[in-house]
Design a protein around this motif. Structure first.
Motif, mmCIF file in Angstrom:
data_model
loop_
_atom_site.group_PDB
_atom_site.id
_atom_site.type_symbol
_atom_site.label_atom_id
_atom_site.label_comp_id
_atom_site.label_asym_id
_atom_site.label_seq_id
_atom_site.Cartn_x
_atom_site.Cartn_y
_atom_site.Cartn_z
ATOM 1 N N ARG A 182 26.778 54.761 24.099
ATOM 2 C CA ARG A 182 27.580 53.888 24.964
ATOM 3 C C ARG A 182 28.996 54.410 25.185
ATOM 4 N NH1 ARG A 182 25.237 48.610 25.621
ATOM 5 N NH2 ARG A 182 23.256 48.561 24.548
ATOM 6 N N ASN A 183 29.301 55.583 24.678
ATOM 7 C CA ASN A 183 30.609 56.213 24.878
ATOM 8 C C ASN A 183 31.770 55.338 24.407
ATOM 9 O OD1 ASN A 183 29.511 58.579 26.066
ATOM 10 N ND2 ASN A 183 29.249 57.451 27.969
ATOM 11 N N ILE A 184 31.592 54.706 23.281
ATOM 12 C CA ILE A 184 32.645 53.840 22.767
ATOM 13 C C ILE A 184 33.922 54.637 22.527
ATOM 14 C CG2 ILE A 184 33.357 52.465 20.761
ATOM 15 C CD1 ILE A 184 30.565 51.276 20.758
ATOM 16 N N GLY A 185 33.794 55.843 22.024
ATOM 17 C CA GLY A 185 34.967 56.662 21.762
ATOM 18 C C GLY A 185 35.801 56.913 23.003
ATOM 19 N N ALA A 186 35.145 57.235 24.110
ATOM 20 C CA ALA A 186 35.856 57.465 25.367
ATOM 21 C C ALA A 186 36.530 56.183 25.842
ATOM 22 C CB ALA A 186 34.895 57.990 26.427
ATOM 23 N N LYS A 187 35.883 55.054 25.624
ATOM 24 C CA LYS A 187 36.467 53.773 26.020
ATOM 25 C C LYS A 187 37.675 53.431 25.150
ATOM 26 C CE LYS A 187 32.061 52.206 27.742
ATOM 27 N NZ LYS A 187 30.861 51.465 27.427
ATOM 28 N N VAL A 188 37.576 53.712 23.853
ATOM 29 C CA VAL A 188 38.710 53.490 22.954
ATOM 30 C C VAL A 188 39.890 54.328 23.431
ATOM 31 C CG1 VAL A 188 39.589 53.907 20.613
ATOM 32 C CG2 VAL A 188 37.358 52.814 20.939
ATOM 33 N N GLN A 189 39.644 55.585 23.724
ATOM 34 C CA GLN A 189 40.704 56.472 24.187
ATOM 35 C C GLN A 189 41.311 55.963 25.497
ATOM 36 O OE1 GLN A 189 39.550 60.504 25.220
ATOM 37 N NE2 GLN A 189 41.555 61.250 24.622
ATOM 38 N N TYR A 190 40.470 55.527 26.420
ATOM 39 C CA TYR A 190 40.956 55.013 27.702
ATOM 40 C C TYR A 190 41.879 53.814 27.497
ATOM 41 C CZ TYR A 190 41.031 52.604 32.163
ATOM 42 O OH TYR A 190 41.450 51.951 33.299
ATOM 43 N N TYR A 191 41.419 52.826 26.740
ATOM 44 C CA TYR A 191 42.221 51.616 26.542
ATOM 45 C C TYR A 191 43.465 51.896 25.695
ATOM 46 C CZ TYR A 191 38.476 48.979 28.730
ATOM 47 O OH TYR A 191 37.560 48.514 29.619
ATOM 48 N N ARG A 192 43.362 52.816 24.747
ATOM 49 C CA ARG A 192 44.539 53.204 23.959
ATOM 50 C C ARG A 192 45.592 53.821 24.869
ATOM 51 N NH1 ARG A 192 46.155 57.950 22.188
ATOM 52 N NH2 ARG A 192 44.150 58.988 22.457
ATOM 53 N N GLY B 169 43.570 44.566 9.176
ATOM 54 C CA GLY B 169 42.500 44.560 8.189
ATOM 55 C C GLY B 169 41.407 45.580 8.377
ATOM 56 N N CYS B 170 41.626 46.570 9.216
ATOM 57 C CA CYS B 170 40.625 47.607 9.456
ATOM 58 C C CYS B 170 41.225 48.945 9.028
ATOM 59 C CB CYS B 170 40.237 47.633 10.930
ATOM 60 S SG CYS B 170 38.927 48.810 11.301
ATOM 61 N N ASP B 171 40.744 49.486 7.938
ATOM 62 C CA ASP B 171 41.348 50.660 7.330
ATOM 63 C C ASP B 171 40.850 51.965 7.967
ATOM 64 O OD1 ASP B 171 43.040 51.986 5.592
ATOM 65 O OD2 ASP B 171 41.516 52.124 4.020
ATOM 66 N N LEU B 172 41.282 52.207 9.200
ATOM 67 C CA LEU B 172 40.984 53.469 9.879
ATOM 68 C C LEU B 172 42.254 54.301 9.940
ATOM 69 C CD1 LEU B 172 38.775 52.406 12.935
ATOM 70 C CD2 LEU B 172 38.040 53.549 10.852
ATOM 71 N N SER B 173 42.116 55.577 9.634
ATOM 72 C CA SER B 173 43.259 56.480 9.700
ATOM 73 C C SER B 173 43.358 57.101 11.093
ATOM 74 C CB SER B 173 43.102 57.596 8.667
ATOM 75 O OG SER B 173 42.019 58.442 9.037
ATOM 76 N N GLU B 174 44.447 57.811 11.317
ATOM 77 C CA GLU B 174 44.627 58.534 12.579
ATOM 78 C C GLU B 174 43.481 59.530 12.793
ATOM 79 O OE1 GLU B 174 47.889 61.604 14.563
ATOM 80 O OE2 GLU B 174 48.281 60.745 12.599
ATOM 81 N N VAL B 175 43.073 60.210 11.742
ATOM 82 C CA VAL B 175 41.972 61.183 11.830
ATOM 83 C C VAL B 175 40.678 60.480 12.210
ATOM 84 C CG1 VAL B 175 40.561 62.789 10.491
ATOM 85 C CG2 VAL B 175 43.047 62.814 10.243
ATOM 86 N N ARG C 169 32.416 60.446 14.901
ATOM 87 C CA ARG C 169 32.248 59.420 13.875
ATOM 88 C C ARG C 169 31.633 58.169 14.475
ATOM 89 N NH1 ARG C 169 34.509 54.933 11.833
ATOM 90 N NH2 ARG C 169 34.730 54.723 9.583
ATOM 91 N N ALA C 170 30.645 57.637 13.788
ATOM 92 C CA ALA C 170 30.032 56.384 14.217
ATOM 93 C C ALA C 170 31.003 55.228 13.964
ATOM 94 C CB ALA C 170 28.735 56.143 13.455
ATOM 95 N N VAL C 171 30.806 54.139 14.695
ATOM 96 C CA VAL C 171 31.690 52.987 14.600
ATOM 97 C C VAL C 171 30.862 51.764 14.198
ATOM 98 C CG1 VAL C 171 33.443 51.641 15.819
ATOM 99 C CG2 VAL C 171 32.959 53.969 16.548
ATOM 100 N N SER C 172 31.334 51.040 13.207
ATOM 101 C CA SER C 172 30.623 49.831 12.784
ATOM 102 C C SER C 172 30.942 48.680 13.734
ATOM 103 C CB SER C 172 31.030 49.453 11.352
ATOM 104 O OG SER C 172 32.351 48.938 11.330
ATOM 105 N N VAL C 173 30.151 47.644 13.654
ATOM 106 C CA VAL C 173 30.383 46.459 14.477
ATOM 107 C C VAL C 173 31.734 45.844 14.126
ATOM 108 C CG1 VAL C 173 29.554 44.131 15.006
ATOM 109 C CG2 VAL C 173 27.933 46.010 14.814
ATOM 110 N N PHE C 174 32.068 45.822 12.840
ATOM 111 C CA PHE C 174 33.371 45.311 12.408
ATOM 112 C C PHE C 174 34.506 46.113 13.050
ATOM 113 C CE2 PHE C 174 36.979 45.740 9.444
ATOM 114 C CZ PHE C 174 37.403 44.425 9.400
ATOM 115 N N GLU C 175 34.381 47.448 13.039
ATOM 116 C CA GLU C 175 35.413 48.302 13.621
ATOM 117 C C GLU C 175 35.525 48.111 15.126
ATOM 118 O OE1 GLU C 175 35.107 51.860 10.274
ATOM 119 O OE2 GLU C 175 33.944 52.009 12.118
ATOM 120 N N ILE C 176 34.389 47.937 15.791
ATOM 121 C CA ILE C 176 34.407 47.683 17.237
ATOM 122 C C ILE C 176 35.139 46.378 17.516
ATOM 123 C CG2 ILE C 176 32.987 47.149 19.261
ATOM 124 C CD1 ILE C 176 30.870 49.057 18.044
ATOM 125 N N ASP C 177 34.861 45.372 16.712
ATOM 126 C CA ASP C 177 35.522 44.074 16.868
ATOM 127 C C ASP C 177 37.034 44.208 16.692
ATOM 128 O OD1 ASP C 177 35.434 41.183 17.202
ATOM 129 O OD2 ASP C 177 35.950 41.088 15.065
#
Length: 78
Positions: A9-19, A37-43, A53-61
């Motif tokens: 679903r190209n979530i990564g590209a969408k994250v980059q677009y909205y960012r 509350g979501c412990d994701l680093s810059e990397v 990297r795969a994205v969990s439902v929690f991370e997508i939320d």
């Protein structure tokens, strides 16, 4: 019927677009996620955006919350 994955679903590209729409760096996005509350680093954000990297439902939320978009905007199939 084949079930699609977040990678399909190209979530990564969408994250980059909205960012980019919010003029945030990957580091700034990671910091906002951590405050929410979501412990994701810059990397990890970079890895999500390039599809490494795969994205969990929690991370997508949490991404949707921080990027101020509807959950479906990130998860919708292209």
């Amino acid at each position: 019927m084949k079930r699609s994955t977040p990678m399909d679903r190209n979530i990564g590209a969408k994250v980059q677009y909205y960012r980019n729409q919010l003029n945030l760096t990957q580091k700034e996005l990671a910091a906002r996620l951590q405050v929410n509350g979501c412990d994701l680093s810059e990397v990890m954000v970079a890895q999500i955006e390039i599809g490494y990297r795969a994205v969990s439902v929690f991370e997508i939320d949490k991404l949707a919350e921080v990027l101020h978009v509807d959950y479906n905007a990130l998860f919708a199939q292209d």
